[in-house]
Every structure is written in C-alpha cells, then in structure tokens.
Design a protein around this motif. Structure first.
Motif, short mmCIF file in Angstrom:
data_model
loop_
_atom_site.label_atom_id
_atom_site.label_comp_id
_atom_site.label_asym_id
_atom_site.label_seq_id
_atom_site.Cartn_x
_atom_site.Cartn_y
_atom_site.Cartn_z
N ALA A 5 8.92 -1.83 0.47
CA ALA A 5 9.83 -2.97 0.57
C ALA A 5 10.63 -2.91 1.86
O ALA A 5 10.80 -1.84 2.45
CB ALA A 5 10.77 -2.99 -0.63
N GLN A 9 6.04 -6.38 8.63
CA GLN A 9 5.53 -5.69 7.45
C GLN A 9 4.14 -5.16 7.76
O GLN A 9 3.13 -5.87 7.71
CB GLN A 9 5.48 -6.60 6.22
CG GLN A 9 5.07 -5.80 4.98
CD GLN A 9 5.16 -6.58 3.68
OE1 GLN A 9 5.23 -7.80 3.69
NE2 GLN A 9 5.16 -5.86 2.56
N ASN A 43 -0.47 -1.81 -3.38
CA ASN A 43 0.69 -2.31 -4.11
C ASN A 43 1.72 -2.78 -3.09
O ASN A 43 2.75 -2.15 -2.87
CB ASN A 43 1.26 -1.20 -5.00
CG ASN A 43 2.45 -1.66 -5.81
OD1 ASN A 43 2.60 -2.86 -6.10
ND2 ASN A 43 3.32 -0.73 -6.16
N ARG A 44 1.44 -3.90 -2.48
CA ARG A 44 2.23 -4.40 -1.36
C ARG A 44 3.48 -5.10 -1.88
O ARG A 44 3.40 -6.10 -2.59
CB ARG A 44 1.38 -5.36 -0.52
CG ARG A 44 1.97 -5.82 0.79
CD ARG A 44 0.91 -6.60 1.55
NE ARG A 44 1.30 -6.92 2.90
CZ ARG A 44 1.82 -8.08 3.28
NH1 ARG A 44 2.00 -9.05 2.37
NH2 ARG A 44 2.15 -8.29 4.53
N GLN A 45 4.64 -4.56 -1.51
CA GLN A 45 5.90 -5.17 -1.93
C GLN A 45 6.15 -6.45 -1.12
O GLN A 45 5.82 -6.51 0.07
CB GLN A 45 7.05 -4.19 -1.72
CG GLN A 45 6.89 -2.88 -2.49
CD GLN A 45 6.79 -3.11 -3.98
OE1 GLN A 45 7.70 -3.67 -4.58
NE2 GLN A 45 5.68 -2.70 -4.58
N LYS A 46 6.74 -7.43 -1.75
CA LYS A 46 6.96 -8.71 -1.09
C LYS A 46 8.17 -8.64 -0.16
O LYS A 46 9.25 -8.20 -0.57
CB LYS A 46 7.17 -9.82 -2.12
CG LYS A 46 7.32 -11.21 -1.50
CD LYS A 46 7.39 -12.28 -2.57
CE LYS A 46 7.61 -13.67 -1.95
NZ LYS A 46 6.56 -14.03 -0.98
N TRP A 47 7.98 -9.06 1.06
CA TRP A 47 9.06 -9.16 2.04
C TRP A 47 9.54 -10.61 2.10
O TRP A 47 8.77 -11.54 1.84
CB TRP A 47 8.57 -8.77 3.43
CG TRP A 47 8.55 -7.31 3.72
CD1 TRP A 47 8.25 -6.30 2.86
CD2 TRP A 47 8.81 -6.70 4.98
NE1 TRP A 47 8.31 -5.11 3.51
CE2 TRP A 47 8.64 -5.32 4.81
CE3 TRP A 47 9.13 -7.20 6.24
CZ2 TRP A 47 8.81 -4.41 5.86
CZ3 TRP A 47 9.31 -6.30 7.29
CH2 TRP A 47 9.16 -4.92 7.10
N PRO A 48 10.80 -10.83 2.46
CA PRO A 48 11.26 -12.20 2.71
C PRO A 48 10.59 -12.77 3.95
O PRO A 48 10.20 -12.02 4.86
CB PRO A 48 12.76 -12.04 2.92
CG PRO A 48 12.92 -10.64 3.41
CD PRO A 48 11.86 -9.83 2.70
N GLU A 49 10.42 -14.07 3.99
CA GLU A 49 9.86 -14.69 5.19
C GLU A 49 10.80 -14.55 6.37
O GLU A 49 10.36 -14.48 7.53
CB GLU A 49 9.56 -16.18 4.93
CG GLU A 49 8.40 -16.40 3.98
CD GLU A 49 8.01 -17.87 3.91
OE1 GLU A 49 8.49 -18.66 4.75
OE2 GLU A 49 7.23 -18.22 3.02
N ASP A 66 3.15 -0.97 2.84
CA ASP A 66 3.39 -1.49 1.49
C ASP A 66 4.82 -1.40 0.99
O ASP A 66 5.15 -2.05 0.00
CB ASP A 66 2.48 -0.74 0.50
CG ASP A 66 1.01 -1.10 0.67
OD1 ASP A 66 0.71 -2.00 1.48
OD2 ASP A 66 0.17 -0.48 0.00
#
Length: 354
Positions: A318, A313, A66-72, A316
């Motif tokens: 945030a 990252q 359940n990998r939380q999305k990081w900003p680029e 998982d």
C-alpha cells in the motif's frame, strides 16, 4: 499475444524487463571494456551473488499478486522553491518524489535520478503513473552542477527529463558504465560521463562523487539485462559524506559495512524504503523498511532520509505502508524518528552545522 505485449500489459516497463532471465543477446550495445570481478565481457554482475529471476517467477508474481489499491492522486501540500545555492557546510535536501532528490551543500547543486515525466515507463500510454506532482517545478530548479543517474530502470533514468536539463552547458551527467550510451543515443546534448565502481570524481568546491556497489541490476528492455552498470553514490564533502543508495537488496549486508570502513561513516544516508512486496520476488533487489534501518545502523550514518516510495506504484504494498513500517522498525530498535525521516514531495531536510 506475444511476450513483449503481455509484459507491457502486466506493467513490466516499470522494472525495465525485470524477471526475464531468458535473454539471448551475444553483444553488449552499451559497453565494451575489460573483464573485471563484476563484468564478464558481456554482462555486469555482483561478485559471488546470483539473483536473476526466471520468466516463470515473473509470471507467478503477476498472476498471483496481492496488489494493494493506491489512490489515483495523492498530492503533497506544496512545492519547494529552493535557493540558488547553499554555501558552506549547511546541507539542504529537497525531496522531489520517488527516487529524485536535490542535494545542496558547499555551493554545489546535485540532482539525483531526476524523473519529471508522468510515467515510469518507455510508453506514454502504459506503465506506472505518478500520483503526485514533482516536489519542485522544473522551472524552479536552481542551476544544476551535477546530475547523478544510478542505473537505467525507467523510474531512475528518465530520458525526457535529462534532455530538459541538458540546456545548461555546465551541467555534468555522471552515471555508471554503459548508461552514457543510452543517454547520448537519445539526445547528443546530454553530456554523460560514465564511471566504474570505485571511481572518485571531483565536481568542484571540495566535493567529490564516489561510485559504490549496490545489490541490484539493470535493463531497459527484454534482452539487455545487466548490460549497463548500476551503483550507489557517496558524495564526499568537506563537512561530511552523504551515502545515497538508489536501489539495493540487503543480501549479506557486506557492502554497507565496507562503505562505512572506506568512508568513515556518514553525515547522512539516503535510503530506499519502498517497492518491496512480495518479498520472495523483490528481496534480492529492493530492501524493505526493516532492512533500511539495518543499513542505517551498519553504515554508521548520523541521520537518514527515506526515498523510493509514494509516487509510482511499482510493486504490491500500500502507498502508506513503507513509512508506517519504518516507524515501527525504528521503535523496535530504540531509534528516534527524527534520526531517520520520511518526507513528502516538496518537503525539505535541512542539516545545519552546530
């Protein structure tokens, strides 16, 4: 698709082959030394603790994650331009990012786990990419007396950066057993010196570096798991000691009490707070913020600084979860936030003698 290609696509270079327990090598390419309580003649280990993960565990995490999305990009406000030296008992710690820090005190400049590369990976085209720039430009570093490399995972041992730092013939590179071979194999100009746990190394002006155990492991690829040693560091100074833990699990917590007993507590503890989810897979090797607070309490440090979050990252959670959970853990324990601080790359912790 072969296993190596699959693990690369899954992002495993970030952990140097983590989870692959099906190794078969019968020769250690990095170290050949006497058997001890933490070396069996082939691999290093933590006495009385077994924490290797299987290939099945690894694939379960990768396919069920359940990998939380990081900003680029998550840039910091600015960059630090440190002084040439910090003399006397004042302590200045600049957060470069992830696990990289510049420690200045008593006229000695110590750089820990320096990573200036864009990826924590053996590849330029794959693997975790940094979302913020190093908090100090490489050209703005002061003369470095000592570089400490805790272990050989790619987010801690960055050969390109070490080569860039090797131009100063007075810089010493201190690392646990076996990692010196990796460094010199890449670039003979890296003057690496290797030491076992319990070593005490004088680095000048009354400052010493101690090599201490942590609950972790090592690997650069699929077949060299635990063939080089890993360590925490205690930086002994005339005005108090600094306990730096690069990566560790919590396990029974015994080594943190032992460090306190051996070194009579600490002026500052530098503790990891990130790369901990999912807990079932990571708990043996990476602490979470709640465990970081427990270590802060156990080791008897007056202050603490967080690291190992917010740049690459690796797992998982945030990007902003580690400092949020740290704040909550400190509140639960009734500890003032000023005593255990987080910094963004380019920010500085300064402790003056009162």
């Amino acid at each position: 698709m072969n296993r190596r290609r699959l693990l690369t696509l899954l992002g495993l270079p970030l952990l140097g082959g983590a989870g692959y327990a099906g190794y078969a090598s019968l020769r250690n390419p990095y170290y050949n030394g006497p058997v001890s309580d933490h070396f069996d003649g082939l691999r290093f280990h933590i006495p009385n603790i077994t924490s290797d993960k299987s290939t099945g565990d690894l694939l379960k995490w990768q396919f069920d994650r359940n990998r939380q999305k990081w900003p680029e990009r998550a840039p910091s406000a600015g960059q630090d331009k440190p002084p040439a030296r910090v003399d006397g008992a004042d302590l200045r710690v600049s957060y470069v990012g992830h696990a990289s820090l510049l420690i200045q005190t008593h006229g000695v400049n110590i750089l820990v786990d320096p990573v200036w590369s864009q990826r924590a990976s053996p590849f330029r085209f794959a693997g975790p990419k940094r979302v913020n720039d190093p908090g100090i430009a490489l050209t703005d570093l002061p003369p470095i007396d000592v570089v400490l490399i805790s272990h050989n995972h790619y987010d801690h041992l960055d050969l390109a950066t070490l080569s860039a730092l090797s131009g100063n013939p007075r810089t010493r590179f201190l690392t646990p057993l076996g990692n010196d071979v990796i460094m010199r194999g890449h670039d003979s100009a890296i003057r690496a010196e290797a030491f076992d746990w319990d070593a005490r190394v004088e680095v000048g002006r009354g400052v010493f570096v101690h090599f201490e155990p942590s609950y972790h492991w090592s690997a650069r690829g699929l077949f060299d798991r635990r063939m080089a040693l890993w360590s925490a560091f205690v930086i002994e100074t005339p005005s108090g000691n600094i306990y730096h833990i690069a990566d560790t699990g919590f396990a029974d917590g015994a080594i943190f009490q032992q460090a306190r007993d051996k070194h009579n507590g600490f002026r500052l503890a530098i503790l990891p707070i990130g790369a901990y989810e999912p807990r079932w897979f990571m708990r043996d090797h990476h602490i979470d913020p709640d465990e970081a607070v427990r270590i802060f309490q156990i080791c008897g440090a007056e202050r603490a600084l967080a690291h190992h979050w917010g740049t690459f990252q690796l797992t998982d959670e945030a990007i902003d979860e580690p400092p949020q959970r740290l704040t909550a853990a400190l509140q639960r324990e009734g500890i003032a936030a000023s005593l255990f601080q987080t910094k963004r790359p380019g920010e500085v912790l300064e402790l003056a003698v009162v």
